[in-house]
Each structure stands twice: as C-alpha cells, then as structure tokens.
Design a protein around this motif. Structure first.
Motif, PDB file in Angstrom:
ATOM      1  N   HIS A 139       0.822  -1.218   0.000  1.00 28.50           N
ATOM      2  CA  HIS A 139       0.000   0.000   0.000  1.00 28.50           C
ATOM      3  C   HIS A 139       0.854   1.264   0.000  1.00 28.50           C
ATOM      4  CE1 HIS A 139      -3.414  -2.603   0.426  1.00 28.50           C
ATOM      5  NE2 HIS A 139      -3.007  -3.056   1.589  1.00 28.50           N
ATOM      6  N   ARG A 140       2.155   1.095  -0.086  1.00 31.17           N
ATOM      7  CA  ARG A 140       3.082   2.242  -0.087  1.00 31.17           C
ATOM      8  C   ARG A 140       2.822   3.161   1.112  1.00 31.17           C
ATOM      9  NH1 ARG A 140       7.284   1.157  -2.155  1.00 31.17           N
ATOM     10  NH2 ARG A 140       7.856   3.265  -2.774  1.00 31.17           N
ATOM     11  N   VAL A 141       2.754   2.546   2.282  1.00 28.20           N
ATOM     12  CA  VAL A 141       2.480   3.287   3.517  1.00 28.20           C
ATOM     13  C   VAL A 141       3.640   4.236   3.818  1.00 28.20           C
ATOM     14  CG1 VAL A 141       2.220   3.025   6.031  1.00 28.20           C
ATOM     15  CG2 VAL A 141       0.999   1.480   4.453  1.00 28.20           C
ATOM     16  N   THR A 142       3.300   5.473   4.172  1.00 28.41           N
ATOM     17  CA  THR A 142       4.343   6.446   4.509  1.00 28.41           C
ATOM     18  C   THR A 142       4.501   6.614   6.016  1.00 28.41           C
ATOM     19  OG1 THR A 142       2.759   8.276   4.476  1.00 28.41           O
ATOM     20  CG2 THR A 142       3.945   7.803   2.410  1.00 28.41           C
ATOM     21  N   THR A 143       3.382   6.434   6.750  1.00 27.36           N
ATOM     22  CA  THR A 143       3.383   6.733   8.176  1.00 27.36           C
ATOM     23  C   THR A 143       2.789   5.539   8.894  1.00 27.36           C
ATOM     24  OG1 THR A 143       2.880   8.986   7.508  1.00 27.36           O
ATOM     25  CG2 THR A 143       2.748   8.487   9.862  1.00 27.36           C
ATOM     26  N   PHE A 144       3.570   4.922   9.747  1.00 22.91           N
ATOM     27  CA  PHE A 144       3.162   3.666  10.362  1.00 22.91           C
ATOM     28  C   PHE A 144       3.196   3.812  11.873  1.00 22.91           C
ATOM     29  CE2 PHE A 144       4.453  -0.735  11.761  1.00 22.91           C
ATOM     30  CZ  PHE A 144       3.228  -1.331  11.509  1.00 22.91           C
ATOM     31  N   THR A 171      13.496  -7.036   6.168  1.00 25.13           N
ATOM     32  CA  THR A 171      14.438  -6.795   5.066  1.00 25.13           C
ATOM     33  C   THR A 171      13.987  -7.488   3.776  1.00 25.13           C
ATOM     34  OG1 THR A 171      15.790  -8.690   5.689  1.00 25.13           O
ATOM     35  CG2 THR A 171      16.403  -6.566   6.640  1.00 25.13           C
ATOM     36  N   GLN A 172      13.043  -8.410   3.880  1.00 19.72           N
ATOM     37  CA  GLN A 172      12.546  -9.077   2.672  1.00 19.72           C
ATOM     38  C   GLN A 172      11.507  -8.246   1.923  1.00 19.72           C
ATOM     39  OE1 GLN A 172      11.112 -12.951   3.739  1.00 19.72           O
ATOM     40  NE2 GLN A 172      12.928 -13.415   4.952  1.00 19.72           N
ATOM     41  N   TYR A 173      11.154  -7.098   2.482  1.00 23.45           N
ATOM     42  CA  TYR A 173      10.109  -6.288   1.861  1.00 23.45           C
ATOM     43  C   TYR A 173      10.656  -4.915   1.497  1.00 23.45           C
ATOM     44  CZ  TYR A 173       7.259 -10.023   3.684  1.00 23.45           C
ATOM     45  OH  TYR A 173       6.747 -11.264   3.943  1.00 23.45           O
ATOM     46  N   ASP A 174       9.980  -4.296   0.550  1.00 19.61           N
ATOM     47  CA  ASP A 174      10.370  -2.951   0.150  1.00 19.61           C
ATOM     48  C   ASP A 174       9.640  -1.947   1.048  1.00 19.61           C
ATOM     49  OD1 ASP A 174      10.822  -0.516  -0.978  1.00 19.61           O
ATOM     50  OD2 ASP A 174       9.837  -0.967  -2.898  1.00 19.61           O
ATOM     51  N   LEU A 175      10.366  -1.407   1.998  1.00 14.69           N
ATOM     52  CA  LEU A 175       9.743  -0.486   2.954  1.00 14.69           C
ATOM     53  C   LEU A 175      10.147   0.962   2.657  1.00 14.69           C
ATOM     54  CD1 LEU A 175      10.245  -2.565   6.260  1.00 14.69           C
ATOM     55  CD2 LEU A 175       8.338  -2.635   4.635  1.00 14.69           C
ATOM     56  N   SER A 176      10.562   1.200   1.405  1.00 14.47           N
ATOM     57  CA  SER A 176      11.117   2.521   1.090  1.00 14.47           C
ATOM     58  C   SER A 176      10.068   3.627   1.090  1.00 14.47           C
ATOM     59  CB  SER A 176      11.819   2.473  -0.270  1.00 14.47           C
ATOM     60  OG  SER A 176      10.875   2.113  -1.267  1.00 14.47           O
ATOM     61  N   SER A 177       8.775   3.266   1.105  1.00 18.95           N
ATOM     62  CA  SER A 177       7.744   4.314   1.141  1.00 18.95           C
ATOM     63  C   SER A 177       7.665   4.977   2.513  1.00 18.95           C
ATOM     64  CB  SER A 177       6.376   3.717   0.783  1.00 18.95           C
ATOM     65  OG  SER A 177       6.073   2.658   1.669  1.00 18.95           O
ATOM     66  N   LEU A 178       8.134   4.290   3.549  1.00 20.83           N
ATOM     67  CA  LEU A 178       8.009   4.830   4.910  1.00 20.83           C
ATOM     68  C   LEU A 178       8.806   6.113   5.074  1.00 20.83           C
ATOM     69  CD1 LEU A 178       8.362   1.599   7.088  1.00 20.83           C
ATOM     70  CD2 LEU A 178       6.300   3.010   6.820  1.00 20.83           C
ATOM     71  N   ARG A 179       8.191   7.085   5.780  1.00 22.19           N
ATOM     72  CA  ARG A 179       8.964   8.283   6.115  1.00 22.19           C
ATOM     73  C   ARG A 179       8.863   8.635   7.596  1.00 22.19           C
ATOM     74  NH1 ARG A 179       6.857  13.364   6.337  1.00 22.19           N
ATOM     75  NH2 ARG A 179       4.592  13.488   6.295  1.00 22.19           N
ATOM     76  N   LEU A 180       7.884   8.013   8.290  1.00 19.73           N
ATOM     77  CA  LEU A 180       7.703   8.336   9.702  1.00 19.73           C
ATOM     78  C   LEU A 180       7.128   7.124  10.423  1.00 19.73           C
ATOM     79  CD1 LEU A 180       7.714  10.556  11.902  1.00 19.73           C
ATOM     80  CD2 LEU A 180       5.465  11.260  11.108  1.00 19.73           C
ATOM     81  N   LEU A 181       7.659   6.852  11.616  1.00 19.18           N
ATOM     82  CA  LEU A 181       7.178   5.726  12.424  1.00 19.18           C
ATOM     83  C   LEU A 181       6.679   6.261  13.756  1.00 19.18           C
ATOM     84  CD1 LEU A 181      10.228   3.329  11.835  1.00 19.18           C
ATOM     85  CD2 LEU A 181       7.983   3.227  10.691  1.00 19.18           C
ATOM     86  N   GLY A 182       5.709   5.551  14.349  1.00 14.44           N
ATOM     87  CA  GLY A 182       5.214   6.013  15.643  1.00 14.44           C
ATOM     88  C   GLY A 182       4.892   4.853  16.556  1.00 14.44           C
ATOM     89  N   THR A 183       4.948   5.110  17.871  1.00 18.73           N
ATOM     90  CA  THR A 183       4.566   4.097  18.858  1.00 18.73           C
ATOM     91  C   THR A 183       3.636   4.710  19.894  1.00 18.73           C
ATOM     92  OG1 THR A 183       6.377   4.509  20.407  1.00 18.73           O
ATOM     93  CG2 THR A 183       6.803   2.945  18.628  1.00 18.73           C
ATOM     94  N   VAL A 184       2.849   3.865  20.526  1.00 20.26           N
ATOM     95  CA  VAL A 184       1.856   4.325  21.493  1.00 20.26           C
ATOM     96  C   VAL A 184       1.463   3.224  22.462  1.00 20.26           C
ATOM     97  CG1 VAL A 184      -0.022   3.724  19.899  1.00 20.26           C
ATOM     98  CG2 VAL A 184      -0.479   5.313  21.774  1.00 20.26           C
ATOM     99  N   GLY A 185       1.097   3.625  23.658  1.00 22.16           N
ATOM    100  CA  GLY A 185       0.421   2.712  24.573  1.00 22.16           C
ATOM    101  C   GLY A 185       1.215   2.315  25.790  1.00 22.16           C
ATOM    102  N   GLU A 186       2.524   2.329  25.677  1.00 21.89           N
ATOM    103  CA  GLU A 186       3.376   1.886  26.783  1.00 21.89           C
ATOM    104  C   GLU A 186       4.781   2.380  26.470  1.00 21.89           C
ATOM    105  OE1 GLU A 186       4.199  -2.336  26.468  1.00 21.89           O
ATOM    106  OE2 GLU A 186       3.217  -2.354  24.527  1.00 21.89           O
ATOM    107  N   PRO A 187       5.636   2.365  27.458  1.00 16.97           N
ATOM    108  CA  PRO A 187       7.015   2.758  27.170  1.00 16.97           C
ATOM    109  C   PRO A 187       7.616   1.765  26.185  1.00 16.97           C
ATOM    110  CG  PRO A 187       6.610   2.585  29.544  1.00 16.97           C
ATOM    111  CD  PRO A 187       5.422   2.001  28.861  1.00 16.97           C
ATOM    112  N   ILE A 188       8.454   2.239  25.289  1.00 17.74           N
ATOM    113  CA  ILE A 188       9.140   1.300  24.389  1.00 17.74           C
ATOM    114  C   ILE A 188      10.549   1.088  24.921  1.00 17.74           C
ATOM    115  CG2 ILE A 188       9.645   3.194  22.745  1.00 17.74           C
ATOM    116  CD1 ILE A 188       9.551   0.917  20.541  1.00 17.74           C
ATOM    117  N   ASN A 189      10.942  -0.173  25.013  1.00 16.82           N
ATOM    118  CA  ASN A 189      12.293  -0.447  25.482  1.00 16.82           C
ATOM    119  C   ASN A 189      13.269  -0.072  24.372  1.00 16.82           C
ATOM    120  OD1 ASN A 189      10.833  -2.649  24.333  1.00 16.82           O
ATOM    121  ND2 ASN A 189      12.711  -3.856  24.475  1.00 16.82           N
TER     122      ASN A 189
END
Ligand code: WT7
Length: 655
Positions: free
Chosen positions: A355-360, A379-397
């Motif tokens: 889906h050429r996701v930019t923001t995950f 690494t087996q997938y083309d993730l080059s569309s991504l430009r921003l990542l986010g996390t929520v809900g709990e602290p991330i280690n």
C-alpha cells in the motif's frame, strides 16, 4: 559493546535528517519553541487561533475558555460545528475521488472507499439510524469488528449528533452489558461475527447474551452487519440487518449542527477501583486535538501520505487516529481487519510495501513480538515508502526502538513515541519530528500549549531527574469533559484536592532529564498495562472473587518481554489449597471465567494458590510483597509487620 548498547550507553539522540526537516510541517527546534512561547504568552489566544485555522465552523465561537465551573471546563462554547462534516464534507470539493480508506481484510482482499463513497455510506447509515428514531444526544453502542463499517457507524453517529460508545470486540458479553446499562443506550450496532487470523469471532451472540443480562427491554434495536456468514439467532422486531437498514436510504443527510461542547462520544476505560469509567469527550475540543496532533506529530501531508495506525477502533487510538484524525486531515489511510501474524509474521511489512504506507503507527508490544518472530523479516520487503514511524500505549524499550528505527525505518524515519491517554483524547507528549531530536525510550517534549510538569504528592514541582507525578497544569481543548454519569468521580480521580483541584493528574509517574525530555516510568495506581491495554487490578480481582471456588484474590503485574506487563493472580480458594495437577485445572477454570467475565485480554498469565494472602496485622494485603513474589525477586521489604509469613513460600510456585 554492540552498536545498540553503545547508543544506549551514550544516551544518544537522533535528529531528523535534513530532507525530513526541510519538508516538515514544523521545521527546526526554534519553530517548536516559538509555538510554545506563543502558548505561554497568551494561552487562550494560542488555542483560539488554532481552533479557527483548523476547524470548519458552522458558526464561529466568540468565547474561548470558560473556567467558571472548574474542573468542568468548556472550550469555544458558543461555536457550532459538525465533526462528520469536518471529516468528510469539507473535503469533497477537492478530494471527492481521493481514496479515504484502503481496507485490507483478514484474508488479504483489498477494498477502497473514496471520500465521496464514504460520504454516501455515512449519510445512508445516518438516515437509517434516524429512521430507527435515533436522535441527537442518544447513545449508540458500537460493537463491531475492524472495518469500514465501524468507521461509517461512528461517523454516522457524529453526523446526527448521537453519542457513540464503541466497545472493543474482545470484551465479553458481561462487559458489554455493563456499558449498555451505564450509557443507557437503546441501540447496538454489531456484526454477525469478526474475522481475525482465519477464525470467526461471534459478536451478535455476545450482544444477545449482553441484552439478556441487561434485561430484555434494555435495547430497542440491534443493527447487524453481515460480515462473517456466522449463524445468528434473530429476534424479530428488534434485530435488523445493516443492509436492510440502509436500503433505499438517501445518500445525503444534512449534518446536525452541534454545540462545540456537545459530547461526541463516551469510551469506557479501566480505573484503579470500581467499574470502568465512561470517559466523555467534547466535539470541537476533541476534533482540534486530533487535527493538531496529526499535523504536528504525524506531520500529515494529505496529498502524498498513506497513513496506517494499526489500532482497533475499540480503543482511543482507533478513535483519534483512525476514525477521526486522518479523515479530518483529508488523508488516505489503511485499515486492517486481521492480526500481525496471519498468515505469517511478514503481514505488516507486506502491507506497508503493497500500500506504499508512509506513516506507520503501532504499539511496542507488536514491535517486540514481530522482532521475535523474525529479526530480519522486514528486510525481505520494500519499505522505502516509509517516512515516519510512531509508537503508542506503553514505554518502548530501547532495544525495540533501535530495531524499529534501523530494520524497519532504515535509520531514515524519525520515530514519534507518543504519550497520551484515553482521557487526553490526543497526543500530549511527543516529538514534532522535524523539530525535536528523539531519544530511544523517551516521548520527548510536550506539544505546544500542553503545560506538563512533574510534582510530588502535594503538588510541589520537582527539579529535573527527580521522579514524580506527571500532571498537566492548565486545561486544554481535547481533555475529557467528565465521566458519564459520575461527575464526582471525575473530580476526585483527575483533579484531586491535594493538588489544588484544577491540575490534571494523569496517573503516571515520570521524570525529566536535563534537556527537558520526559521519560514515563509507569502508573502510580493499581492499573496494569498489558500489551498497551489498560486493565484495573480491582476489576480482575472482583471478577475472580465472584467465582464460586474463590475466597479471596489479589492481582498484580510483572514485567513481560512481549506484553510489557503480565497479570499474576494470587488466589485463596474456599476449599483446600490445590497442588500439582489440580492447581493447573483450577487455574484453567479461572482463566476461562475471566475471559467470560471481562474478556480474553484480562486472563492472568500466572496463578499462585495459597491458604492466605500476605497481610499486615491490620488486615491489609501487602501488594508490594506480591509484586516481588510475582516476578520471583528476592524479598527485600520489611516483613516484620506480616501477620502470616508462612504463606510466602506457598505463593512462590506458579500454576
Ligand atoms: C496509559 C493510557 C493513549 C493510547 C493508548 C493507551 C500508558 C500510553 C505511552 C507512551 C509510556 C504510555 C500510560 C498512560 N502510555 N502511551 N508513549 N509511553 N506509556 O491509552 O488505555 O488510556 O492508557 O498508557 O500509562 O497513562 P489508555
């Protein structure tokens, strides 16, 4: 020392790359500080300007903040708007043919809905609701699987001014019943079943059971979307298929013009005591929080982004960052019915690629489990569309952060670790990714106009690096307005007198480093965070105590690699303390009981049986001691006040 270790050791920060920064909605630290300075200089004008710029008002507001009945704050309270109009109609002149929703079903089938199609579906369903006599201010329970219809149902409620209360499909019939009763809802929207990981989850059956528990005349109508071809029992006169409800309905429906302060929805969430709390959100203030955080934190670009938040609409994240925020911004978004590991653990990465996701945007627990399922899988997938990542809900280690950053984001995409709550409606502390360098494990700095602080029990501000209560000193537009049916509890829980009665107590503890970055430490109350979901220990304890075998129970959390926190139940049975195999059998019975009473997410991981619980001589359960026992740690507490030290050895072994 490995690369990751050295980064963590240096407390390194990660500034956005030049390209990202140049194109960002807010570019550079000075721009962030300028926004914060504006808010501090004239707090009300800061919010008023943003509310005028972002919201399409039917009638503009002239009043900004009314504090006369604190802590029942009112914002923009003579303004008139409709939230669904803001999410859909306002885009039609320019985006009618743009895809609003890309829906990927559990089995991989993809369907798309343009803004025009979404408009038509929302209007038809809104007209269907009106034909069933749903009126402005009525409560509508939505108990649906993840899919376009859940969003259509929410938007249709917003359109006619009905107050929705979405109940996560994983909650039990009993939990659903409690919410139906508390919200005094007359209508339930559901589906025959949901499809997840190749399995069918019966939903209509749970609704039938919930209504039977609530009293058969509790609900007038049940609207059933046919999704899973699951067999359903049918009650003529009460049950109606979704397709019959919308049949022949007009695809236009004049929005109901609402006051800024009219409730948009109620969402139940767990507290430390008692039954779940009905968090009540406003229309304008909530919408503003959703839009601003989309703009600031997700750096939303309506023309080019493909946004994907993996949360279910049953949680606040799925409200703000699926059902409302991305639509209000005119974006294209992916919504997903299934689970990350079906048909295999490459599902998320494949979807990002296809889906050429930019923001995950996802939860640390999902990141940890996918990391475990295959460190190199992305690494087996083309993730080059991504430009921003986010996390929520709990602290991330930090280890999971680094993996997300390098293996998923190729060290190119900033990670926004977003701290907020059901009650705050939208992000509170999170980086503006083009302005603020990130540090693994820190949610960084508050958004402009969010006046956070760290205080002690008496409300005295603490200096940097002292842990304390995380509070917000001034009311802000997206904050909950009250607890449905329980304004006294609202005041007591969130605006305690010992902090002066106007400071919002978040329930979290945190510390701030010398650069002003916030680090969330955990809850200050008996609320657990299991896989990013909030669960009250008391709620689980009462459910256990209601089982005929159980005399007494106490529940605590213990650290867990994937879930963040796991549930450990200490149980005293009415009969003899079970051992060996029979302990395992009783544990299985109680697990199933909890799934039935609350939902599968509340099932304890471990059971410990004993003849008693560790108590002080005055009869108080020593919870800190239980927490040490739960994680197998050496007991360092003073146990001299313990009435019955012999139980400790018994409670160590897990069933
Ligand atoms: C609690 C709120 C907000 C959407 C999902 C959960 C914890 C939330 C973070 C974060 C550390 C976090 C807090 C908070 N929490 N985000 N980025 N870092 N902790 O909503 O069910 O209302 O739970 O989740 O403890 O109080 P919720």
């Amino acid at each position: 020392m490995s690369y990751i270790e050295s980064v963590l050791h240096e407390n390194r920060s990660f500034p956005p790359n030049d390209e990202f920064q140049e194109r960002a909605n807010v570019s550079g630290l000075d721009a962030y500080h300028a926004l914060c300075a504006r808010a501090e200089a004239d707090y009300e004008q800061h919010w008023a300007a943003l509310a005028r710029e972002n919201i399409a008002w039917h009638q503009p507001f002239t009043r900004i903040l009314d504090e006369s009945n604190a802590p029942f704050y009112r914002w923009f309270d003579d303004g008139v708007l409709n939230v669904s109009y803001n999410c859909i109609d306002r885009h039609l002149p320019t985006r009618a043919a743009q895809t609003a929703l890309i829906f990927e079903a559990d089995d991989g089938a993809v369907t798309r809905l343009t803004y025009q199609q979404l408009h038509d579906e929302v209007c038809a369903f809104a007209n269907g609701l009106k034909a069933l006599k749903v009126r402005r201010g009525d409560r509508v329970i939505i108990y649906m699987p993840m899919g376009p219809q859940a969003i259509v149902a929410m938007q249709a409620c917003a359109r006619i001014g009905a107050i929705h209360s979405v109940v996560f499909g994983g909650f039990s019939a009993k939990s659903l019943c409690e919410r139906i009763i508390d919200a005094q809802a007359r209508i339930v929207v559901t589906a025959d079943g949901g499809l997840r990981g190749g399995k069918t989850i019966p939903l209509k059956a749970a609704v039938d059971e919930a209504i039977a528990l609530a009293g058969t005349d509790a609900i007038d109508r049940v609207i059933v979307y046919q999704r899973a071809n699951a067999p359903v029992a049918w009650q003529e006169g009460r049950d109606i298929w979704w397709h019959d409800c919308v049949h022949g309905m007009s695809t236009s429906c004049e929005p109901e013009w609402m006051n800024a302060e009219d409730p948009l929805f109620i969402l139940y969430t767990s507290g430390s005591t008692g039954t779940p709390k009905g968090v009540q959100h406003s229309s304008a203030g909530y919408l503003l929080g959703a839009m601003l955080s989309m703009h600031w934190v997700f750096d939303a670009k309506a023309d080019t982004d493909v946004f994907w938040c993996t949360a279910d609409v049953g949680w606040i994240t799925g409200h703000t960052y699926v059902a409302y925020g991305p639509l209000a911004m005119g974006m294209t978004q992916v919504i997903f019915e299934g689970i990350p590991t079906y048909p295999d653990a490459g599902r998320f990465w494949r979807m990002i690629q296809n889906h050429r996701v930019t923001t995950f945007y996802t939860a640390p627990t999902a990141i940890r489990s996918l990391m475990k399922a295959g460190v190199d899988l992305p690494t087996q997938y083309d993730l080059s569309s991504l430009r921003l990542l986010g996390t929520v809900g709990e602290p991330i280690n930090p280890q999971a952060w680094m993996w997300f950053y390098q293996t998923v984001g190729h060290a190119r995409c900033p990670i926004v670790d977003t701290w907020w709550q059901t009650e705050t409606g939208a992000h509170m502390i999170a980086p503006l990714p083009g302005a603020i360098a990130t540090k693994p494990g820190s949610c960084t700095r508050p958004l402009p106009g969010i006046l956070t602080d760290i205080v002690d029990e008496l409300g005295t501000a603490l200096t940097s690096d002292q842990g304390g209560y995380l509070v917000i000193k001034r009311p802000f537009p997206s904050l909950l307005r009250t607890l449905w049916n329980d304004p006294e509890r609202f005041k007591r829980v969130y605006f305690p007198a010992q902090l002066g009665g106007t400071t919002y107590l978040t329930g979290d503890s945190a510390h701030r480093d010398e650069e002003g970055y916030y680090w969330i430490m955990g809850r200050i109350d008996d609320v657990l965070n299991v896989s990013g979901h909030r669960l009250g220990t008391m709620e689980i304890e009462s459910a256990l105590a209601a089982h005929p075998l159980v005399a007494e129970a106490a529940v605590v959390g213990k650290p867990h690699d994937i879930k963040g926190e796991a549930i450990v139940a200490f149980v005293v049975l009415k009969g003899a303390c079970p051992e060996g195999e029979s302990a395992g059998e009783v544990a299985a019975v109680l697990r199933a009981w909890i799934a039935q009473q609350i939902g599968a997410i509340a099932k304890p991981d471990d059971f410990r049986f004993g003849d008693n619980l560790p108590k002080t001589r005055s009869g108080k359960i020593m919870r800190r001691l239980l927490r040490s026992l739960a994680c197998g740690a050496a007991i360092e507490q003073d146990i001299s006040t313990l009435e019955n030290p012999a139980v400790l050895a018994q409670l160590k072994s897990t069933a």
